[in-house]
Design an enzyme around this catalytic site. Structure first.
Site, PDB file in Angstrom:
ATOM      1  N   HIS A  34       0.849  -1.198   0.000  1.00 59.47           N
ATOM      2  CA  HIS A  34       0.000   0.000   0.000  1.00 59.47           C
ATOM      3  C   HIS A  34       0.877   1.239   0.000  1.00 59.47           C
ATOM      4  CE1 HIS A  34       0.630   0.763   4.284  1.00 59.47           C
ATOM      5  NE2 HIS A  34       0.270  -0.485   4.565  1.00 59.47           N
ATOM      6  N   CYS A  41      -2.203  -5.626  21.226  1.00 61.74           N
ATOM      7  CA  CYS A  41      -1.074  -4.978  20.547  1.00 61.74           C
ATOM      8  C   CYS A  41      -1.460  -3.531  20.250  1.00 61.74           C
ATOM      9  CB  CYS A  41      -0.749  -5.712  19.255  1.00 61.74           C
ATOM     10  SG  CYS A  41       0.425  -4.798  18.228  1.00 61.74           S
ATOM     11  N   LYS A  45      -2.822   5.435  11.604  1.00 64.68           N
ATOM     12  CA  LYS A  45      -1.814   4.870  10.701  1.00 64.68           C
ATOM     13  C   LYS A  45      -2.484   4.081   9.580  1.00 64.68           C
ATOM     14  CE  LYS A  45       1.984   1.620  10.384  1.00 64.68           C
ATOM     15  NZ  LYS A  45       2.411   0.294  10.771  1.00 64.68           N
TER      16      LYS A  45
HETATM   17  O1  ME8 Z   1       7.761  -4.400   9.487  1.00 64.40           O
HETATM   18  N1  ME8 Z   1       3.263   5.081   6.908  1.00 64.40           N
HETATM   19  O2  ME8 Z   1       7.281  -5.100   7.340  1.00 64.40           O
HETATM   20  P1  ME8 Z   1       5.979  -4.260   6.986  1.00 64.40           P
HETATM   21  C1  ME8 Z   1       4.566   5.095   6.615  1.00 64.40           C
HETATM   22  N2  ME8 Z   1       9.030  -6.993   7.514  1.00 64.40           N
HETATM   23  N3  ME8 Z   1       5.281   3.984   6.354  1.00 64.40           N
HETATM   24  C2  ME8 Z   1       4.635   2.814   6.369  1.00 64.40           C
HETATM   25  C3  ME8 Z   1       3.267   2.718   6.662  1.00 64.40           C
HETATM   26  C4  ME8 Z   1       2.566   3.927   6.937  1.00 64.40           C
HETATM   27  N4  ME8 Z   1       1.273   3.965   7.190  1.00 64.40           N
HETATM   28  N5  ME8 Z   1       2.902   1.422   6.615  1.00 64.40           N
HETATM   29  C5  ME8 Z   1       4.024   0.725   6.279  1.00 64.40           C
HETATM   30  C6  ME8 Z   1       7.969  -5.101   8.524  1.00 64.40           C
HETATM   31  N6  ME8 Z   1       5.071   1.562   6.133  1.00 64.40           N
HETATM   32  C7  ME8 Z   1       9.167  -6.015   8.515  1.00 64.40           C
HETATM   33  C8  ME8 Z   1      10.421  -5.186   8.320  1.00 64.40           C
HETATM   34  S1  ME8 Z   1      13.069  -4.945   7.981  1.00 64.40           S
HETATM   35  C9  ME8 Z   1      14.404  -5.857   8.312  1.00 64.40           C
HETATM   36  C10 ME8 Z   1      11.697  -5.973   8.310  1.00 64.40           C
HETATM   37  C11 ME8 Z   1       6.439   1.175   5.749  1.00 64.40           C
HETATM   38  O3  ME8 Z   1       5.460  -4.824   5.714  1.00 64.40           O
HETATM   39  C12 ME8 Z   1       7.470   1.681   6.750  1.00 64.40           C
HETATM   40  O4  ME8 Z   1       8.714   1.711   6.124  1.00 64.40           O
HETATM   41  O5  ME8 Z   1       5.073  -4.183   8.143  1.00 64.40           O
HETATM   42  C13 ME8 Z   1       7.438   0.595   7.804  1.00 64.40           C
HETATM   43  O6  ME8 Z   1       8.584   0.618   8.644  1.00 64.40           O
HETATM   44  C14 ME8 Z   1       7.389  -0.628   6.916  1.00 64.40           C
HETATM   45  O7  ME8 Z   1       6.542  -0.236   5.812  1.00 64.40           O
HETATM   46  C15 ME8 Z   1       6.820  -1.853   7.612  1.00 64.40           C
HETATM   47  O8  ME8 Z   1       6.558  -2.824   6.641  1.00 64.40           O
END
Ligand code: ME8
Length: 506
Positions: free
Chosen positions: A17, A143, A300
């Site tokens: 997204h 959570c 968020k």
């Molecule tokens: O946490 N606003 O993956 P994930 C801004 N696989 N950034 C956002 C966002 C939002 N509403 N939603 C997602 C994970 N992001 C792990 C990470 S790294 C070694 C492993 C972005 O799919 C942002 O960069 O939940 C966030 O940190 C990341 O997606 C989390 O992606």
């Protein structure tokens, strides 16, 4: 000089997204900017395919984790050309080359004596894949991020002696105050550390979807160990035909949102210290893109809360560059900020179509009309020069601190300055006065140069639009940052912009 920049690797439990696109575009802007500076850039992104978040989603959908991973990794990969990301590699943690290297790295940590077997008892969020400490639990043992009930876990695991790195981590933050930026996030990481570190599970026995622990194959590594290591393993097989770890490690900049601060700012440096590796130079932690949920509250944007903006739809309507621009103009990189369709439309109209697009169309049209399409050769107007002095240095310094929004603001001030310049100088009046033809040359040359300079600086933000405009200005000097000074262009033959850079939306 090397510039190695990373994004988090995204979970393949659902489709991408706008939140994911946001981080990747941010990293891309910096990667492109550093390429404009002639640096050896390596830009990595990818997908996190193991662990409970993915295994559970696959179970819900009645497919194997690998099937789900393949399906969704393809969607994350397909997003990249659409947002015009110039990543050099896309890592998937199910890649056997990554798995091998995770095992070797973790074996090193084991052999250095940082691992032991123990029993974990406590709360766990299967969506975060996170063992929660008491102060990370919301009301009713839920959570705080995903708003779901936490699981009570009691299992025999291998543990990582995180607690033994307490002092080294405290020293890291004291000696290197910019290790984590912005400052507020460094403070959070620091207070997490000074609050006392507990050892953490390094393996899971309950889950089979992961990388086997080489010294105990009944276990797989806790997904965060496997995931964090992507930043390191990718350099040995994803950076061309030879291992580039020695040239590119440590990473220059790692970008992520605040949801995964603890893993990156505490556990990750401890893992590297345990293995005897260098630490990344800086972590930049950005905020959340928020959107209204069903009750009208800005929260968020997230898959699990369902309030997501589909980046593909936005780009279909407004174009890729408009999305890239909007995200970093609307939400200050580092802060939380609300996005909305109305917000998109308004900035598209007033800033992209009017401030920039119209300026470009008018400038080119006037050169075509008054000078037969040849940009006059004349010195830049001192009145404009004064307002452009130091711009490129300012932008570069801000981007060195990953202050993408602030740098864009400085550039946009000059876009607006150029619009005022047109109004002040009124070239259409000069054109009617034979005595003012020299002045008209100077005004048109200055406008074309001003436009070229902002276009070089905007290139990292809006690669397609800026290429089109440079072509239309008849400039073939390229996008090297050194050329972003008034007077460094070579006057060319202009071509009218049809359609305009940002056409009016129906
Ligand atoms: O946490 N606003 O993956 P994930 C801004 N696989 N950034 C956002 C966002 C939002 N509403 N939603 C997602 C994970 N992001 C792990 C990470 S790294 C070694 C492993 C972005 O799919 C942002 O960069 O939940 C966030 O940190 C990341 O997606 C989390 O992606």
């Amino acid at each position: 000089m090397a510039f190695y920049v990373t994004t988090p690797i995204y979970y393949v439990n659902a489709a991408p997204h706008l939140g994911h696109a946001y981080t990747t575009i941010g990293a891309d802007i910096l990667a492109r900017h550093h390429r404009q500076r002639g640096e050896d850039v390596f830009f990595l992104t990818g997908t996190d395919e193991h662990g409970e978040p993915v295994a559970l989603a696959a179970e819900r959908e009645g497919v194997t984790p690998k099937e789900l991973a393949d399906r969704n990794a393809t969607r994350f990969q397909a997003l990249l050309p659409r947002i015009n990301a110039s990543n050099d590699f896309f890592i998937r943690t199910s890649d056997p080359r990554h798995k091998e290297r995770v095992q070797a790295f973790m074996q090193r940590i084991h052999d250095h004596g940082h691992v032991y077997k123990g029993v974990y008892e406590g709360w766990y969020c299967p969506r975060c894949a996170d063992f929660k400490s008491d102060n990370e639990i919301a009301e009713g043992n839920t959570c705080p991020i995903h708003r779901i009930p936490l699981d009570r876990e009691n299992e025999e695991n291998w543990f990582f002696r995180l607690s033994s790195f307490q002092e080294q981590l405290e020293r890291l933050y004291a000696e290197n105050p910019t290790f984590v930026a912005p400052q507020q996030r460094a403070n959070e990481a620091r207070s997490f550390i000074t609050g006392g570190l507990n050892d953490i599970s390094l393996s899971r026995a309950k889950i089979s979807w992961g990388v086997e622990v080489p010294w105990d194959p009944q276990h797989v590594f806790y997904v965060w160990f496997d995931a964090l290591l992507n930043y390191y393993t990718a350099l040995s097989f994803g950076a061309g035909d030879h291992d580039r770890t020695a040239e590119l490690w440590p990473a220059t900049l790692q970008i992520l949102a605040k949801d995964i601060l603890k893993f990156h700012a505490v556990i990750w440096p401890a893992m590297l210290l345990a293995a005897g590796e260098e630490l990344p130079k800086q972590l930049f932690i950005h905020g959340y893109l928020t959107m209204k949920d069903a009750s009208g509250e800005d929260v968020k944007m997230s898959k699990s809360l369902g309030n997501v903006l589909d980046p593909f739809e936005v780009m279909d309507k407004f174009g890729t560059d408009a999305l890239r621009y909007y995200c970093f103009r609307e939400v200050s990189f580092g802060q939380d900020g609300a996005v909305s369709t109305i917000g998109f439309e308004s900035r598209y109209e007033t800033e992209l179509a009017n401030d920039y697009g119209n300026l470009a169309s008018r400038t080119i049209a006037m050169i075509a009309r008054y000078r037969d399409g040849r940009t006059p050769a004349a010195e830049p107007d001192p009145a404009l020069q004064k307002d452009f002095d130091g711009l490129t240095r300012e932008v570069t310094e801000l981007l060195d601190k990953a202050e993408i929004t602030q740098a864009l603001e400085r550039i946009w001030q000059r876009v607006r300055r150029l619009n005022r310049y047109v109004e002040e100088q009124a070239p259409w009046k000069l054109a009617k006065d034979d005595a003012q033809q020299g002045r008209l040359d100077a005004v048109l040359a200055s406008l074309a140069e001003g436009l070229r300079v902002v276009t070089v600086l905007l290139h990292a933000y809006m690669p397609e639009t800026t290429e089109r405009l440079m072509g239309a200005l008849g400039q073939d000097g390229g996008f090297a940052i050194a050329g972003a000074e008034l007077g460094r262009g070579t006057p060319g033959t202009v071509t009218p912009l049809d359609p305009p850079l940002f056409p009016k939306q129906a």
